[in-house]
Scaffold this motif. Structure first.
Motif, short mmCIF file in Angstrom:
data_model
loop_
_atom_site.label_atom_id
_atom_site.label_comp_id
_atom_site.label_asym_id
_atom_site.label_seq_id
_atom_site.Cartn_x
_atom_site.Cartn_y
_atom_site.Cartn_z
N SER A 463 0.86 -1.17 0.00
CA SER A 463 0.00 0.00 0.00
C SER A 463 0.92 1.24 0.00
O SER A 463 2.14 1.09 0.07
CB SER A 463 -0.86 -0.06 1.26
OG SER A 463 -2.03 0.65 1.08
N SER A 464 0.32 2.44 -0.04
CA SER A 464 1.18 3.62 -0.22
C SER A 464 2.19 3.79 0.92
O SER A 464 3.28 4.31 0.71
CB SER A 464 0.32 4.88 -0.36
OG SER A 464 -0.46 5.04 0.80
N LYS A 465 1.81 3.35 2.14
CA LYS A 465 2.74 3.57 3.27
C LYS A 465 3.57 2.33 3.61
O LYS A 465 4.28 2.32 4.62
CB LYS A 465 1.94 4.00 4.50
CG LYS A 465 1.30 5.35 4.36
CD LYS A 465 0.68 5.80 5.67
CE LYS A 465 -0.03 7.12 5.48
NZ LYS A 465 -1.11 7.31 6.43
#
Ligand code: HEM
Length: 492
Positions: A463-465
């Motif tokens: 995911s983005s993080k």
């Protein structure tokens, strides 16, 4: 006035000199024995970067481990000399062959706390032997087999929870999801209590569990203190887990025991039944409660940590995830679902989890106290009674010699498990010898069944993080990802 200040400064200088002399009095210990050692700093020994939270204790000892090729070397924990063993053969002698001279752990908790100080993990030799023998029957193959339906039931609840609330949501804190599952499991299988962590975000068991292992300053003092300042821990009555949380757990377990006693109920020999049977066998009520609390403290976070680190690596290595899913699906089809004999046959699952435990062991180092003067086999080294000995799990499990290209996630390293630890111990995620993790088979079963549920239904993706590389949390005694493990669950 001049005389006053001269005397004052003179006294200050003498006091500083005496304190300095005192705290550095042992600093020639390793030099005198001609053993390679890491140069210490007054007051802190070699641990300054840990106290300033610049690094974790696991990373620091691994860094020292890499500075020599010797079989062992010396460090200083504050003013105390500690021997760090690098040789797998010597590690095997300490943990297994010569266990009689290394049966205690160094880590301590205040003996003012009757629950924590009576836990198996902290027990010293004579009490440890009695309690370990009493608790071993909780984990026989028969008992584990009987627990499987409950674990499957909770793994189904885990699937429904992800399906209903998390599918497609970015940056889901995966350790929290696995923590809900593992907390439910321990509460059910050990105490017969439904913790309802999926239904209630503020479930009592989950809140207690989070508070025990959250990476706070006060937990850092408790956990690092228990390892490194045993004297101060006892003097100031600081316990490994806060007294308030222990009291809460004690009250839950007491009420379970009382209800069973009143109804004369036996739930088929789960932990509570075994503990009730200990009553009158020279064990105080606190000793009995201590073992129940310990199962909770030692059990849920180790399981959720292993599951979430494995999921992280599977999200980062989609080809490995695909291969594992295929094996899981074939196994489930052949056995018409999860069965005791069936899930144990998924060899690749075992290899993937072993590789995750290599990169992310729950404890970054193992430790033992020498309990009688001991000469290391094949060397001139003699260690005295009371000497602390560390074995760097991180150091060995990231050593190129045993695991080439150690940062790479490669389950194939465990293709032939008989080859691992053949000559000595260098892969020890559950420890080794008589003090090996008592819950290791239960823990692995919970991790495997949980992963089977997730991977047979969802794809785990970045995911983005999601971090490119995991870094570890300096405030934690256990190996924990700083910033958590944010991932995404996608439909297949
Ligand atoms: C994947 C899960 C787990 C991992 C990786 C793990 C790891 C460990 C390690 C490294 C030790 C120290 C061993 C040594 O010093 O040689 C240990 C000890 C211990 N573990 Fe676990 N553990 C896990 C699950 C559990 C569970 C589920 C329970 C209880 C239900 C548990 C209870 C204990 C206890 C009581 C000890 C102390 C044993 C003794 O001193 O005799 N562990 N564990």
């Amino acid at each position: 006035m001049f005389v006053f200040w001269s005397v004052f400064l003179g006294l200050l200088a003498i006091t500083y000199f005496l304190i300095y002399k005192y705290v550095t009095r042992n600093f020639s210990f390793w030099k005198n024995r001609k053993i390679f050692y890491i140069k210490p700093t007054p007051f802190f020994g070699n641990l300054l970067p840990v106290f300033t939270m610049k690094t974790t204790i696991g990373d620091l000892i691994m860094d020292f481990y890499k500075r020599t090729e010797d079989d062992y070397f010396g460090i200083f924990v504050l003013d105390r000399p500690v021997l760090v063993v690098r040789s797998p053969k010597l590690a095997k002698n300490i943990m297994l062959k010569d266990f009689a001279s290394f049966h205690n752990r160094v880590i301590t908790t205040s003996d003012k706390d009757p629950i924590l100080s009576n836990m198996l993990f902290f027990n010293k030799r004579s009490m440890w032997k009695v309690i370990r023998a009493k608790l071993t029957p909780v984990f026989t193959s028969g008992k584990l087999k009987a627990m499987l339906p409950v674990i499957i039931q909770e793994s189904e609840a885990l699937k429904s929870y992800i399906d209903g609330k998390l599918l497609g949501v970015p940056n889901v804190e995966t350790k929290e999801v696995c923590g809900k599952y593992s907390t439910n499991l321990i509460a059910l299988t050990a105490f017969g209590v439904d913790a309802k962590c999926f239904e209630n975000e503020n479930a009592e068991f989950r809140a207690i569990g989070k508070a025990i292992w959250e990476t706070s300053f006060s937990n850092a003092v408790r956990q690092l203190g228990s390892n490194f300042f045993p004297g101060l821990i006892n003097t100031f009555g600081i316990s490994f887990v806060s007294g308030k949380l222990i009291k809460q757990m004690k009250s839950i377990i007491n009420s379970v025991i009382n209800t069973r006693n009143q109804l004369n109920q036996n739930k088929g020999n789960d932990l509570i039944d075994i503990l009730r049977g200990m009553d009158g066998a020279n064990m105080s009520n606190d000793m009995i409660l201590a073992q129940a609390v310990q199962f909770f403290v030692a059990g849920f976070d180790t399981i959720s940590s292993t599951m979430s680190f494995t999921l992280y690596e599977l999200a980062m290595n989609q080809d490995i995830q695909d291969k594992l899913r295929l094996e899981i699906k074939e196994n489930l089809e052949a056995n018409h679902g999860v069965t005791y004999d069936g899930y144990n046959e998924i060899k690749y699952l075992d290899m993937v989890i072993s590789e995750a435990l290599r990169k992310y062991p729950v404890l970054p180092f193992l430790e033992r106290e020498c309990t009688s003067t001991y000469k290391f086999e094949g060397t001139d080294l003699v260690v005295e009674k009371g000497q602390a000995v560390y074995i760097s799990t991180f150091g060995m499990q990231y050593d190129e010699k045993y695991f080439p290209d150690p940062e790479r996630f490669d389950p194939e390293r465990f293709c032939d498990k008989n080859e691992i630890n053949k000559e000595g111990f260098y892969f020890t995620p559950f420890g080794e010898g008589p003090r090996i993790c008592i819950g290791n088979r239960y823990g692995l079963m919970a991790v495997k069944v949980g992963l089977i549920a997730i991977l047979s239904r969802f794809r785990v993706i970045r995911s983005s993080k999601t971090p490119e590389k995991i870094t570890f949390e300096p405030k934690s005694f256990l190996v924990q990802a700083s910033g958590g493990i944010p991932l995404q669950f996608a439909p297949l």
